[in-house]
Design an enzyme around this catalytic site. Structure first.
Site, PDB file in Angstrom:
ATOM      1  N   ASN A 117     132.272 101.239  44.733  1.00 11.70           N
ATOM      2  CA  ASN A 117     131.198 101.651  45.657  1.00 11.70           C
ATOM      3  C   ASN A 117     131.112 100.758  46.897  1.00 11.70           C
ATOM      4  O   ASN A 117     130.078 100.703  47.549  1.00 11.70           O
ATOM      5  CB  ASN A 117     129.856 101.731  44.917  1.00 11.70           C
ATOM      6  CG  ASN A 117     129.522 100.444  44.186  1.00 11.70           C
ATOM      7  OD1 ASN A 117     130.135  99.412  44.456  1.00 11.70           O
ATOM      8  ND2 ASN A 117     128.550 100.486  43.296  1.00 11.70           N
ATOM      9  N   GLN A 285     114.283  94.773  38.679  1.00 15.43           N
ATOM     10  CA  GLN A 285     114.448  96.209  38.893  1.00 15.43           C
ATOM     11  C   GLN A 285     114.135  96.976  37.619  1.00 15.43           C
ATOM     12  O   GLN A 285     114.666  96.603  36.567  1.00 15.43           O
ATOM     13  CB  GLN A 285     115.887  96.490  39.356  1.00 15.43           C
ATOM     14  CG  GLN A 285     116.164  95.912  40.727  1.00 15.43           C
ATOM     15  CD  GLN A 285     117.499  96.344  41.326  1.00 15.43           C
ATOM     16  OE1 GLN A 285     117.846  95.894  42.389  1.00 15.43           O
ATOM     17  NE2 GLN A 285     118.242  97.196  40.666  1.00 15.43           N
ATOM     18  N   HIS A 309     117.233 100.629  44.805  1.00 13.99           N
ATOM     19  CA  HIS A 309     118.653 100.268  44.680  1.00 13.99           C
ATOM     20  C   HIS A 309     119.517 101.532  44.589  1.00 13.99           C
ATOM     21  O   HIS A 309     119.693 102.082  43.518  1.00 13.99           O
ATOM     22  CB  HIS A 309     118.817  99.405  43.416  1.00 13.99           C
ATOM     23  CG  HIS A 309     120.153  98.746  43.313  1.00 13.99           C
ATOM     24  ND1 HIS A 309     120.439  97.803  42.354  1.00 13.99           N
ATOM     25  CD2 HIS A 309     121.290  98.872  44.038  1.00 13.99           C
ATOM     26  CE1 HIS A 309     121.681  97.399  42.493  1.00 13.99           C
ATOM     27  NE2 HIS A 309     122.223  98.040  43.508  1.00 13.99           N
TER      28      HIS A 309
HETATM   29  P1  NAD Z   1     133.977  90.745  46.006  1.00 11.13           P
HETATM   30  O1  NAD Z   1     134.225  90.005  44.746  1.00 11.13           O
HETATM   31  O2  NAD Z   1     135.073  91.597  46.570  1.00 11.13           O
HETATM   32  O3  NAD Z   1     133.540  89.733  47.160  1.00 11.13           O
HETATM   33  C1  NAD Z   1     132.569  88.749  46.967  1.00 11.13           C
HETATM   34  C2  NAD Z   1     132.849  87.629  47.964  1.00 11.13           C
HETATM   35  O4  NAD Z   1     131.740  86.727  47.926  1.00 11.13           O
HETATM   36  C3  NAD Z   1     134.104  86.831  47.637  1.00 11.13           C
HETATM   37  O5  NAD Z   1     134.930  86.737  48.779  1.00 11.13           O
HETATM   38  C4  NAD Z   1     133.566  85.471  47.222  1.00 11.13           C
HETATM   39  O6  NAD Z   1     134.427  84.400  47.544  1.00 11.13           O
HETATM   40  C5  NAD Z   1     132.278  85.414  48.034  1.00 11.13           C
HETATM   41  N1  NAD Z   1     131.329  84.431  47.532  1.00 11.13           N
HETATM   42  C6  NAD Z   1     131.019  84.103  46.255  1.00 11.13           C
HETATM   43  N2  NAD Z   1     130.138  83.107  46.207  1.00 11.13           N
HETATM   44  C7  NAD Z   1     129.863  82.784  47.507  1.00 11.13           C
HETATM   45  C8  NAD Z   1     129.031  81.821  48.113  1.00 11.13           C
HETATM   46  N3  NAD Z   1     128.346  80.919  47.378  1.00 11.13           N
HETATM   47  N4  NAD Z   1     128.975  81.778  49.451  1.00 11.13           N
HETATM   48  C9  NAD Z   1     129.722  82.622  50.203  1.00 11.13           C
HETATM   49  N5  NAD Z   1     130.545  83.550  49.685  1.00 11.13           N
HETATM   50  C10 NAD Z   1     130.608  83.627  48.349  1.00 11.13           C
HETATM   51  O7  NAD Z   1     132.674  91.611  45.730  1.00 11.13           O
HETATM   52  P2  NAD Z   1     132.162  92.897  46.523  1.00 11.13           P
HETATM   53  O8  NAD Z   1     132.778  94.114  45.958  1.00 11.13           O
HETATM   54  O9  NAD Z   1     132.258  92.635  47.993  1.00 11.13           O
HETATM   55  O10 NAD Z   1     130.635  92.902  46.065  1.00 11.13           O
HETATM   56  C11 NAD Z   1     129.796  91.808  46.363  1.00 11.13           C
HETATM   57  C12 NAD Z   1     128.465  91.964  45.677  1.00 11.13           C
HETATM   58  O11 NAD Z   1     127.738  93.053  46.247  1.00 11.13           O
HETATM   59  C13 NAD Z   1     128.531  92.324  44.192  1.00 11.13           C
HETATM   60  O12 NAD Z   1     128.777  91.201  43.375  1.00 11.13           O
HETATM   61  C14 NAD Z   1     127.175  92.931  43.960  1.00 11.13           C
HETATM   62  O13 NAD Z   1     126.243  91.917  43.626  1.00 11.13           O
HETATM   63  C15 NAD Z   1     126.804  93.535  45.305  1.00 11.13           C
HETATM   64  N6  NAD Z   1     126.844  95.022  45.264  1.00 11.13           N
HETATM   65  C16 NAD Z   1     125.706  95.719  45.520  1.00 11.13           C
HETATM   66  C17 NAD Z   1     125.710  97.102  45.439  1.00 11.13           C
HETATM   67  C18 NAD Z   1     124.483  97.914  45.751  1.00 11.13           C
HETATM   68  O14 NAD Z   1     124.407  99.084  45.359  1.00 11.13           O
HETATM   69  N7  NAD Z   1     123.513  97.381  46.444  1.00 11.13           N
HETATM   70  C19 NAD Z   1     126.882  97.777  45.082  1.00 11.13           C
HETATM   71  C20 NAD Z   1     128.040  97.036  44.883  1.00 11.13           C
HETATM   72  C21 NAD Z   1     128.007  95.645  44.957  1.00 11.13           C
END
Ligand code: NAD
Length: 358
Positions: A117, A285, A309
Site C-alpha cells: 500500500n 485506534q 486510518h
Molecule cells: P520501509 O521499510 O520501506 O521504509 C522505512 C524507512 O524508515 C527506512 O528507510 C528506514 O531506514 C527509515 N527509518 C527507520 N527508523 C528511522 C529513524 N529513526 N529515523 C529516520 N528514518 C528511519 O517502510 P515503508 O513501506 O516506507 O513504510 C513506512 C511506515 O509507514 C510503516 O512502517 C508504517 O508504519 C507506515 N504505513 C502507514 C500506512 C497507513 O495506512 N497510514 C500504510 C503503510 C505503511
C-alpha cells in the site's frame, strides 16, 4: 492448523462492497481457501481486554493475521500465552502493534506484505501536504456552511512551489512521496534517514540528506513522517523537537500516531508553532471520541487534516494485501521460502533494518 484473523467491522459497506477485503465480513477472501485445506479460520474484530476473541483465541492459534488499521496489540504477555503461535502476518505494512522483540525471543516469525500500500499512502501524503498548505479544509467547510469570504481563507493559503519539504524516513513510502513532489518545483526536497538512499535514487529526485534531525526540521516548511514506529521513533516529534521546527511549519504524519506526541502537536498548533497537522494514524485506534487531534485547530480555525486510518486501505491496496497474505500463507503451508522483503522478524532475529539500528 488454527488461523486467527483480527480485522475491522465493515458493516453494511462491506456487505455492499465485497472488495472491502480487509473486513470481518469479507475475511481477506481466505475462508474457502483455508477450509478447503482442512484448516480452522476464526475471524473477529473483538480485540480489547481478557474477554475479547483475540485474547481467547490467541492461546491456541498457530497463525495470527492482523491489520494496522484495527490493530490487535500482541504484547509480550500475550505472546507468552500463545504457546502454538508460529507466524504473524500483517495484512498491510507496519507491524509495530506486535511486540517484535518478544517475537524474536519466542522465535515467532513476523511478516508483512511489503510494498502493498505504499503508493496509496504516498498519494495521501501529497494530498495532505496540499490541503494544509492551501488551507483546503476550512475553505470547504465555509462552502458547506453557506458562507463566502475569500479573504478568511486566502489569508492562510500558500503555494507548495518554492517551499522546503522533508521526509523523516526515505524508504518505500518516503521515496515515493519525494518522487511525486518533483513536479511541484519545491525549493528543496530533504530527507532524514539513517539509511542513505542509493546515489542514483537520490539524484533522480534531487533530494538532499540531512543527518542531524534538529538541523533537518529547522530547514523544512513541511515535514512528512514516513518511518516505522519502534523504540527509536516513538515520541520522536515531541515538545523539544517542535521548538526547532520553522515557525508555522506544516506536519503530516501517515506513519504511526505514536511517533508524534499527541499533546505537544496540539499545543504547537494552538500556539502557531505549527500551521497545520494532518494524517490518518493515531496513538490508539480506534481513536477515542475526545481525542484532541480530532478537533484541534490553529488560531485561524484551520490546520487540521485528520482522517481515520485509511490511506493504506484503498480498494486497490486491499486487493494487493489480501493476495499478499494468501501468498505468505501458501508459502508457510508448503514450506516454501518467503519473499525476503516481507520478513520483519525471521526465526529468532530481525530480518529488516527498517525497525531501528541494531
Ligand atoms: P520501509 O521499510 O520501506 O521504509 C522505512 C524507512 O524508515 C527506512 O528507510 C528506514 O531506514 C527509515 N527509518 C527507520 N527508523 C528511522 C529513524 N529513526 N529515523 C529516520 N528514518 C528511519 O517502510 P515503508 O513501506 O516506507 O513504510 C513506512 C511506515 O509507514 C510503516 O512502517 C508504517 O508504519 C507506515 N504505513 C502507514 C500506512 C497507513 O495506512 N497510514 C500504510 C503503510 C505503511
Amino acid at each position: 492448523m488454527k488461523v486467527l484473523a483480527i480485522l475491522y467491522d465493515g458493516g453494511q459497506a462491506a456487505v455492499d462492497e465485497p472488495r472491502l477485503l480487509g473486513t470481518v465480513e469479507n475475511q481477506l477472501g481466505l475462508r474457502s481457501y483455508l477450509e478447503s485445506l482442512g484448516h480452522e479460520y476464526t475471524v473477529s474484530s473483538s480485540k480489547e481486554g481478557p474477554d475479547s476473541d483475540f485474547q481467547k483465541h490467541i492461546v491456541d492459534a498457530e497463525v495470527l493475521i492482523t491489520t494496522p488499521f484495527h490493530p490487535g496489540y500482541l504484547t509480550r504477555d500475550l505472546i507468552e500465552k500463545a504457546k502454538n503461535l508460529k507466524l504473524c502476518v500483517t495484512a498491510g505494512v507496519g507491524s509495530d502493534h506486535i511486540d517484535l522483540n518478544a517475537a524474536v525471543d519466542h522465535k515467532i516469525q513476523v511478516l508483512e506484505v511489503s510494498g502493498s500500500n505504499v503508493v496509496s499512502v504516498a498519494e495521501h501524503v501529497v494530498m495532505s501536504i496540499l490541503l494544509l498548505v492551501r488551507n483546503f479544509v476550512p475553505a470547504h467547510e465555509m462552502i458547506e456552511r453557506g458562507d463566502w469570504q475569500v479573504s478568511e481563507i486566502a489569508r492562510n493559503a500558500f503555494d507548495l512551489e518554492n517551499k522546503v519539504v522533508g521526509t523523516i524516513g526515505a524508504g518505500r513510502i518516503g521515496y515515493r512521496v519525494l518522487q511525486r513532489l518533483v513536479p511541484f518545483d519545491c525549493k528543496e526536497l530533504l530527507y532524514y534517514d539513517y539509511a542513505p538512499l542509493p546515489a542514483e535514487a537520490q539524484k533522480a529526485v534531487g533530494a538532499r540528506r540531512v543527518e542531524d534531525l534538529v538541523e533537518f526540521v529547522s530547514q523544512c516548511d513541511v515535514v512528512t513522517v514516513n518511518c516505522p514506529l519502534h523504540e527509536g521513533t516513538r515520541n520522536l516529534v515531541n515538545t523539544e523537537l517542535l521548538k526547532h521546527f520553522k515557525k508555522g511549519a506544516w506536519l503530516v504524519n501517515t506513519a504511526r500516531g505514536a511517533i508524534c506526541n499527541k499533546d505537544a502537536v496540539a499545543a504547537a498548533l494552538r500556539s502557531g508553532q505549527l500551521s497545520g497537522y494532518s494524517g490518518d494514524v493515531w496513538n490508539v485506534q480506534p481513536a477515542p471520541k475526545d481525542h484532541v487531534w480530532r478537533t484541534v485547530k490553529n488560531s485561524l480555525g484551520g490546520g487540521n487534516g485528520m482522517v481515520p486510518h485509511y490511506s493504506g486501505t484503498t480498494l486497490d491496496a486491499q486487493a494487493r494485501y489480501a493476495s499478499g497474505v494468501k501468498t505468505i500463507l501458501a508459502n508457510y503451508l508448503d514450506h516454501k521460502p518467503q519473499d525476503p522483503a516481507n520478513i520483519i522478524v525471521g526465526l529468532g532475529k530481525y530480518e529488516t533494518r527498517a525497525y531501528g539500528q541494531r
